[in-house]
Design an enzyme around this catalytic site. Structure first.
Site, PDB file in Angstrom:
ATOM      1  N   LYS B  55       0.812  -1.223   0.000  1.00 43.41           N
ATOM      2  CA  LYS B  55       0.000   0.000   0.000  1.00 43.41           C
ATOM      3  C   LYS B  55       0.846   1.273   0.000  1.00 43.41           C
ATOM      4  CE  LYS B  55      -4.363  -1.542   0.434  1.00 43.41           C
ATOM      5  NZ  LYS B  55      -5.456  -1.170  -0.481  1.00 43.41           N
ATOM      6  N   GLU B 206      -9.108 -14.445  -4.284  1.00 46.82           N
ATOM      7  CA  GLU B 206      -9.952 -13.917  -3.197  1.00 46.82           C
ATOM      8  C   GLU B 206     -10.260 -15.015  -2.184  1.00 46.82           C
ATOM      9  OE1 GLU B 206     -13.052 -10.777  -5.005  1.00 46.82           O
ATOM     10  OE2 GLU B 206     -13.230 -12.788  -5.843  1.00 46.82           O
ATOM     11  N   GLY B 210     -15.628 -14.366   0.075  1.00 46.73           N
ATOM     12  CA  GLY B 210     -15.683 -12.979  -0.402  1.00 46.73           C
ATOM     13  C   GLY B 210     -15.326 -12.899  -1.871  1.00 46.73           C
ATOM     14  N   ASP B 212     -16.658 -11.587  -4.474  1.00 45.07           N
ATOM     15  CA  ASP B 212     -17.350 -10.573  -5.280  1.00 45.07           C
ATOM     16  C   ASP B 212     -16.577 -10.260  -6.554  1.00 45.07           C
ATOM     17  OD1 ASP B 212     -15.599  -9.227  -3.109  1.00 45.07           O
ATOM     18  OD2 ASP B 212     -15.765  -7.708  -4.653  1.00 45.07           O
ATOM     19  N   SER B 306       1.441  -9.880  -0.351  1.00 42.90           N
ATOM     20  CA  SER B 306       1.151  -8.444  -0.390  1.00 42.90           C
ATOM     21  C   SER B 306       1.377  -7.701   0.920  1.00 42.90           C
ATOM     22  CB  SER B 306      -0.278  -8.230  -0.881  1.00 42.90           C
ATOM     23  OG  SER B 306      -1.192  -8.930  -0.067  1.00 42.90           O
TER      24      SER B 306
END
Lengths: 321, 321
Positions: B55, B206, B210, B212, B306
């Site tokens: 991030k 994913e 979850g 989506d 990550s």
């Protein structure tokens, strides 16, 4: 002036042998650790080395210099720790067989790892058997070559490649600290560091209960102690090797100690802030700096994190404590 | 053909902005993992990035493009996770202030870390308050700039630098897998990977509960779900962002899912064999490969780890389970 078992050129040659064979391990930094200590710290991550420890460097450098006759018969090592796995993997990579003597109560995970790397494991009873005698007998009977875990010039030269790589990656360091067990890592790194920067202060760190190296350093002769009680199992050696000691007397500036509690705090810091798993022995040098056993403000400081081999459940228990 | 929010050049420029600012994170390999999967795996260790997650790349790339007027007033972000710490640190490095909206029940360790990086933390009630509305109000009242955690071109371009760096370090990859939350990481990396090697298969992963993103990918329109129950807290997003989705439709080849049990097994493998701490969300891509959700034999496979931000006691409990 004593005759040293190796010279810098042996380390330079070991670097060539290990190129693209050993991992060129990353150097990490931590803004938080720098702020805590008022200095610039560089952490050499040998926990991310092959087999999870610096020991691979020395074992590979030794076996890579075997004659074809030696390669035909193979290598013997005795170790309940990282030298076992290092020897087994290096032997397999170099196409020779390995027999590893391990105590019959060695952690199952280490036995499995050694076998996984292709080593033939022979057990001995650590309370009744003389592992050196058994190792020598196996070596003689099968014409195999015994590679000790630190008292060997090729092993010391291999460990010294770590410091050469470290200096090449981060530039000249003012201070270099390494953990100390039998002295192979400290002596190889001291020779490399002092050659590349004679002003670099080189410091070894031991567990407080197992300060035979510090006693030897101060008295000028090798001091033998009972097996110390410490969580730093790689530093439970009873004395320095003669070859490492000759180099340590010449090139090391000081020997420090840390407590088990300081080791655990350091292990938590390295896990929590730096996201890496370092075994207790691997935390020794970092613990000396983080617990302010040495004043390092305004200096560039190199810290060797020497290994990461710890049973996960044991690791979990320690960081919960 | 839709107009994409960014192009490869934006990623190349972000690389220049991040040079010597973000860590050039190491790529690790594991003989054991290769043997388990019959392939050659490369792990990009963004758990070792500044603030412990990728991030930082996106947040810094966004704030680095602020005008001097924007720098005077500062940045607002809402996040209970890694974007919070990333924004706080990037803001401090660029000499501007940050206000970070966090739920009042956010883990104390994350609040402390965000404050430690210089962020001003404002709490909201996650059950009764609309954090977006609060964030917009703060931004408007103080003329501050809101930087969302994934639905922003500069954030996506920043995350894409990870894949460019990865390819430059290991050469062309046949497959690249990344975790997926809001899609910023996957979309930035997909654009970079397909530009550098159009034959590279790019896959998002994913949590099973979850999925989506998988539903959106298959149906061709963004699917919104209830907050999923999973240990992968960074993938508890309810839907992909519109900008990431536009890129994902264009450049991503498949979306896979893994169970929480598979995530935990992967976390144990990464800790036990590779000596690194990876948070549950950070394990998603590796879990898909290690749990054989995809056939990767005889390929070179890039896996993005990550992030590594997990409370140590929670980590200990998970690896003991």
């Amino acid at each position: 002036m004593s005759v040293l078992p190796i010279h810098f050129n042996d380390i330079a040659e070991a670097c060539h042998r290990l190129k693209d064979i050993a991992h060129h391990t990353p150097v990490m930094t931590s803004v938080t650790a720098d702020r805590m200590t008022g200095t610039k710290l560089f952490f050499k991550c040998e926990n991310l080395q092959r087999v999870g420890a610096f020991k691979f460097r020395g074992a590979y450098n030794a076996i890579a210099q075997f004659s074809s006759a030696q390669l035909k018969t193979g290598v013997v090592a005795f170790s309940s720790g990282n030298h076992a796995q290092a020897t087994a993997l290096a032997a397999r990579m170099l196409g020779t067989k390995s027999v590893i003597l391990m105590p019959s109560d060695a952690p199952q995970i280490k036995v499995a790892a050694t076998k996984g790397y292709g080593g033939e494991v022979v057990f001995y009873n650590r309370y009744t058997d003389d592992r050196e005698a058994i190792g020598m007998r196996i070596a003689q009977e099968h014409s195999m070559t015994l590679i000790p875990s630190y008292n060997h010039p090729h092993v010391i030269a291999g460990q010294g490649t770590l410091a050469k790589e470290f200096f090449e990656d981060v530039g000249v360091l003012d201070v270099l600290l390494t953990p100390v067990g039998g002295g192979g890592l400290l002596s190889g790194c001291a020779l490399a560091a002092k050659t590349l920067n004679p002003q670099c202060r080189v410091i070894g760190v031991e567990p407080e209960t197992g300060n035979d190296g510090q006693q030897s350093f101060r008295s000028g002769k090798i001091v033998h102690i009972d097996t110390p009680a410490t969580i730093a199992d790689g530093a439970q050696t009873q004395q320095l090797g003669e070859m490492p000691f000759a180099i340590i007397r010449e090139y090391v500036d000081d020997m420090l100690t840390v407590t088990d509690a300081e080791i655990i705090e350091t292990m938590k810091f390295l896990a929590g802030r730096m996201k890496i798993i370092v075994e207790p022995t691997g935390c020794l040098a970092a613990a000396a700096v983080l617990a302010r056993k040495i004043n390092v403000s305004s200096k560039t400081v190199g810290i060797v994190l020497s290994g990461g081999n710890i049973d996960l459940l044991r690791f979990a228990a320690l960081i919960q404590g």
